[in-house]
Design a protein around this motif. Structure first.
Motif, PDB file in Angstrom:
ATOM      1  N   ASP A 177       0.837  -1.190   0.000  1.00  0.00           N
ATOM      2  CA  ASP A 177       0.000   0.000   0.000  1.00  0.00           C
ATOM      3  C   ASP A 177       0.880   1.251   0.000  1.00  0.00           C
ATOM      4  O   ASP A 177       1.916   1.297   0.672  1.00  0.00           O
ATOM      5  CB  ASP A 177      -0.909   0.012   1.231  1.00  0.00           C
ATOM      6  N   ASP A 213      -3.311  -1.962  -2.710  1.00  0.00           N
ATOM      7  CA  ASP A 213      -3.291  -0.673  -3.397  1.00  0.00           C
ATOM      8  C   ASP A 213      -2.874  -0.897  -4.850  1.00  0.00           C
ATOM      9  O   ASP A 213      -1.754  -1.313  -5.128  1.00  0.00           O
ATOM     10  CB  ASP A 213      -2.315   0.259  -2.689  1.00  0.00           C
ATOM     11  N   THR A 214      -3.767  -0.627  -5.782  1.00  0.00           N
ATOM     12  CA  THR A 214      -3.461  -0.798  -7.207  1.00  0.00           C
ATOM     13  C   THR A 214      -3.387   0.536  -7.939  1.00  0.00           C
ATOM     14  O   THR A 214      -3.424   0.572  -9.164  1.00  0.00           O
ATOM     15  CB  THR A 214      -4.516  -1.693  -7.888  1.00  0.00           C
ATOM     16  N   ALA A 215      -3.271   1.630  -7.196  1.00  0.00           N
ATOM     17  CA  ALA A 215      -3.195   2.945  -7.828  1.00  0.00           C
ATOM     18  C   ALA A 215      -1.957   3.035  -8.717  1.00  0.00           C
ATOM     19  O   ALA A 215      -0.879   2.560  -8.334  1.00  0.00           O
ATOM     20  CB  ALA A 215      -3.145   4.038  -6.768  1.00  0.00           C
ATOM     21  N   THR A 218       1.167   4.314  -7.057  1.00  0.00           N
ATOM     22  CA  THR A 218       1.768   3.382  -6.110  1.00  0.00           C
ATOM     23  C   THR A 218       2.609   2.337  -6.822  1.00  0.00           C
ATOM     24  O   THR A 218       3.751   2.057  -6.427  1.00  0.00           O
ATOM     25  CB  THR A 218       0.668   2.689  -5.279  1.00  0.00           C
TER      26      THR A 218
END
Length: 288
Positions: A177, A213-215, A218
């Motif tokens: 994350d 977290d797949t942003a 990131t």
């Protein structure tokens, strides 16, 4: 009932082979000798899918193909809640496969194996999965249950955190994350043993196995930290067996009804599009 002494010998040997895998430095295995890699999603005791994988991998006929597996324990078992979790049987099978193909079978650490190492309880659908796992061991191994469990913990502690290929694909269980990245100690990837704090919340081992977290920002930051271009991860269920999470990350799932794998060449440049095209969904339910 399987012979627990034979299980102990196999798991112990597999543990030694995990640490001695060619290309391993610290907690990362680099597959310089591989021409092709087959990566499987989280299996969680899914033995029918594992059998399908063995047929598709055909390691005996493909000497430069490598197999990467993840997340063996804690059965996804919504229809038989009255019996213990028997996912340890898959640990035994994968240990035997590692002994058969020590250079070409790789099992990366997942958060469920980490939970067994640390004693962190994972609950799902109102059940404590760790407890059900121990009940399954007791059912199968009786008085030697504790000794077999100790061997499993030794195996899980010997697993690599990641596998990488020459064409810059990095296979790990999840992307940390973003909130953890500023203080993330990626030096753990170069370590043979993980400090206890690295396995706690916000520690590097925890972050690499528990992240969701797949942003894009990131995954870009983590790619720079580990010197990779693309990621294949598991950890997150996928309704269709897989999904492209962003411009660098492919997520695959090995549980029913659509267990999936990705098989790709390590000798040609890879793109996220080429990885997605390389995914196959196993038709396990219709074959059973």
């Amino acid at each position: 009932m399987p012979d627990p002494r034979k299980v102990l010998a196999t798991v112990t040997k597999a543990t030694e082979l995990m640490r001695r895998t060619p290309g391993r430095a610290g907690s990362v295995v680099t597959l310089d000798a591989a021409d092709e890699v087959m990566v499987v999603g989280d299996l969680h005791g899914n033995i029918p899918a594992f059998r399908w994988v063995l047929t598709e991998a055909a390691l005996d006929r493909n000497p430069t193909r490598h197999l990467v597996l993840q997340e063996l324990v804690h059965e996804i078992n919504k229809n038989q809640d009255d019996r213990p979790d028997l996912s340890h049987r898959l640990v035994d099978l994968v240990s035997a496969l590692k002994c058969q193909y020590p250079d070409r079978v790789h099992l990366i650490l997942g958060n469920h194996e980490l939970s067994e190492i640390t004693g962190r309880i994972i609950g799902k659908d109102g059940q404590a999965l760790n407890m059900r796992f121990r009940e399954g061991l007791q059912l199968s191994y009786g008085d030697l249950c504790d000794e077999v469990y100790k061997a499993y913990i030794g195996l899980f502690s010997a697993l690599p955190l990641a596998v990488r290929t020459p064409n810059r694909v990095f296979m790990c269980h999840s992307i940390p994350d973003g909130v953890y990245l500023d203080d993330l100690d990626v030096g753990v990837l170069a370590a043979d043993e993980w400090p206890p704090e690295s396995m706690k919340r916000a520690g590097a081992v925890y972050a690499i196995t528990w992240g969701r977290d797949t942003a894009p920002e990131t995954v870009d930051r983590f790619a720079a930290m580990v010197d990779a271009d693309l990621f294949i991860t598991g950890h997150q269920p996928c309704d269709e067996g897989f999904r492209q999470a962003n411009h660098r990350q492919l997520i695959i799932d090995g549980t029913n009804p659509y267990p999936a794998y990705c098989r790709f060449s390590t000798r040609t440049p890879a793109t996220i599009e080429s990885l997605v095209r390389s995914v196959k969904v196993m038709n396990v339910l219709s074959a059973s």
